[in-house]
Design an enzyme around this catalytic site. Structure first.
Site, PDB file in Angstrom:
ATOM      1  N   ASP A 103     143.097  67.240  10.233  1.00  7.99           N
ATOM      2  CA  ASP A 103     142.677  67.674   8.893  1.00  7.99           C
ATOM      3  C   ASP A 103     143.625  67.048   7.860  1.00  7.99           C
ATOM      4  OD1 ASP A 103     141.092  69.093   7.148  1.00  7.99           O
ATOM      5  OD2 ASP A 103     141.868  71.074   7.677  1.00  7.99           O
ATOM      6  N   HIS A 104     143.324  67.243   6.574  1.00 10.92           N
ATOM      7  CA  HIS A 104     144.115  66.680   5.466  1.00 10.92           C
ATOM      8  C   HIS A 104     145.452  66.075   5.892  1.00 10.92           C
ATOM      9  CE1 HIS A 104     141.653  68.721   2.410  1.00 10.92           C
ATOM     10  NE2 HIS A 104     141.639  69.751   3.235  1.00 10.92           N
ATOM     11  N   ASP A 155     143.828  61.790   3.430  1.00 13.31           N
ATOM     12  CA  ASP A 155     143.505  62.443   2.161  1.00 13.31           C
ATOM     13  C   ASP A 155     144.262  61.767   1.015  1.00 13.31           C
ATOM     14  OD1 ASP A 155     143.094  64.051   0.000  1.00 13.31           O
ATOM     15  OD2 ASP A 155     143.564  65.930   1.016  1.00 13.31           O
ATOM     16  N   VAL A 196     136.189  75.216   8.136  1.00 16.75           N
ATOM     17  CA  VAL A 196     136.373  76.667   8.036  1.00 16.75           C
ATOM     18  C   VAL A 196     137.717  77.067   8.645  1.00 16.75           C
ATOM     19  CG1 VAL A 196     134.922  76.961  10.101  1.00 16.75           C
ATOM     20  CG2 VAL A 196     135.354  78.908   8.633  1.00 16.75           C
TER      21      VAL A 196
HETATM   22  P1  13P Z   1     138.908  77.812   4.327  1.00 13.36           P
HETATM   23  O1  13P Z   1     140.221  78.246   4.915  1.00 13.36           O
HETATM   24  O2  13P Z   1     138.795  78.163   2.895  1.00 13.36           O
HETATM   25  O3  13P Z   1     137.748  78.282   5.141  1.00 13.36           O
HETATM   26  O4  13P Z   1     138.888  76.207   4.353  1.00 13.36           O
HETATM   27  C1  13P Z   1     139.364  75.482   5.445  1.00 13.36           C
HETATM   28  C2  13P Z   1     139.402  74.035   5.151  1.00 13.36           C
HETATM   29  O5  13P Z   1     138.711  73.540   4.290  1.00 13.36           O
HETATM   30  C3  13P Z   1     140.317  73.223   5.952  1.00 13.36           C
HETATM   31  O6  13P Z   1     140.266  71.873   5.609  1.00 13.36           O
END
Ligand code: 13P
Length: 277
Positions: A81-82, A103, A227
């Site tokens: 992720d990011h 990112d 999520v």
């Molecule tokens: P939420 O924690 O708001 O569900 O978002 C998670 C997210 O976008 C991780 O990249």
């Protein structure tokens, strides 16, 4: 089975459904999310966030998640992720991640394109999927330095053409880490972005979006919903409740079992919500 995002995102962007990309922090969450996906007979993405990449290292996270993905009866993508540093992206790829997000959303457009393009040259040659972000999805809490900026359709078109990404994260009113759903989504902007670019799109901050808006968005070009918070809440609240009721117990595994059950249920709710209709 282990897959890349490219194996599952084009179909998801065309269909009336999308794929859940769930933040996982350890073996309990990974087992819970994979078994939820298996029960729902849906593909799933396990995402390692910046906190876990820093705490454990991407190599250790890959070592933990890859065997679970390979052994699963459903399609599982392992995603970083990011990530703001190229070096971590390359280490993740080297460790076996099948998808990464570079990112550059906090950079000026030209700089975002230049650095993303360099990463794309590597990911393309290795068959790894690359996610980029344009505009900037803000945080409700925890990362105050991250800007809030909607995705500009003209810039998105340039970014798609020049950056080499496979999927594009968009900012359309979504906010990371909201404790409850309710952020207003700008559906006009979603439509403009669908006209401006042809790539599969990604929505971050799914916890903050109402079920009604998620149902509407999944039918659009969105392929992947990230999520995190609602899963962390399910896991954390389940442990807290049981610890409160049973103060004499202390075994990690005793409490972990309760948390896995709660997280499996919540992950299955999200995965099923995103299934094609
Ligand atoms: P939420 O924690 O708001 O569900 O978002 C998670 C997210 O976008 C991780 O990249």
């Amino acid at each position: 089975m282990l897959v890349s995002l490219q194996d599952i995102s084009p179909e998801a962007s065309r269909s009336t459904g999308a794929i859940a990309c769930c933040n996982v922090f350890g073996i309990e969450e990974a087992i819970a999310v994979i078994s939820a996906a298996e029960e729902a007979k849906r593909p799933v993405i396990l995402a390692v966030n910046k906190d876990m990449a820093e705490l454990a290292g991407v190599e250790a996270m890959a070592g933990l998640l890859l065997p679970l993905a390979k052994a699963s009866s459903t399609k599982v993508c392992i995603h970083l992720d990011h990530c703001y540093e190229e070096e971590t992206v390359y280490r993740a790829i080297h460790s076996g991640f099948t998808s990464v997000m570079f990112d550059g959303s906090q950079l000026p457009l030209s700089e975002n394109i230049r650095r993303t393009r360099q990463v794309a040259n590597v990911t393309k040659s290795l068959g790894i999927s690359l996610e980029g972000e344009l505009g900037s999805v803000p945080y409700q809490e925890g990362r105050d330095h991250i800007r809030s900026a909607l995705t500009d359709p003209d810039e998105a078109s340039i970014y798609e053409e020049q950056s080499g990404i496979d999927v594009l994260a968009i900012s359309v009113g979504n906010v990371h880490r909201m404790a409850e759903a309710g952020t207003p989504i700008n559906f006009d902007l979603v439509s403009k972005l669908e006209q401006a670019v042809s790539l599969p799109l990604v929505i971050h901050g799914t916890t903050g979006i109402t079920e009604q808006d998620i149902r509407a968005l999944k039918k659009r070009r969105i392929a992947k919903f990230n999520v995190g918070t609602t899963l962390r809440q399910a896991f954390g609240y389940a442990i807290r409740e049981r610890m409160k009721n049973e103060p004499d117990k202390y075994d990690r595994q005793y409490f972990a079992g309760t948390a896995i059950d709660a997280l499996r249920k919540e992950a299955k709710r999200v995965i099923t919500l995103l299934a094609p209709e």
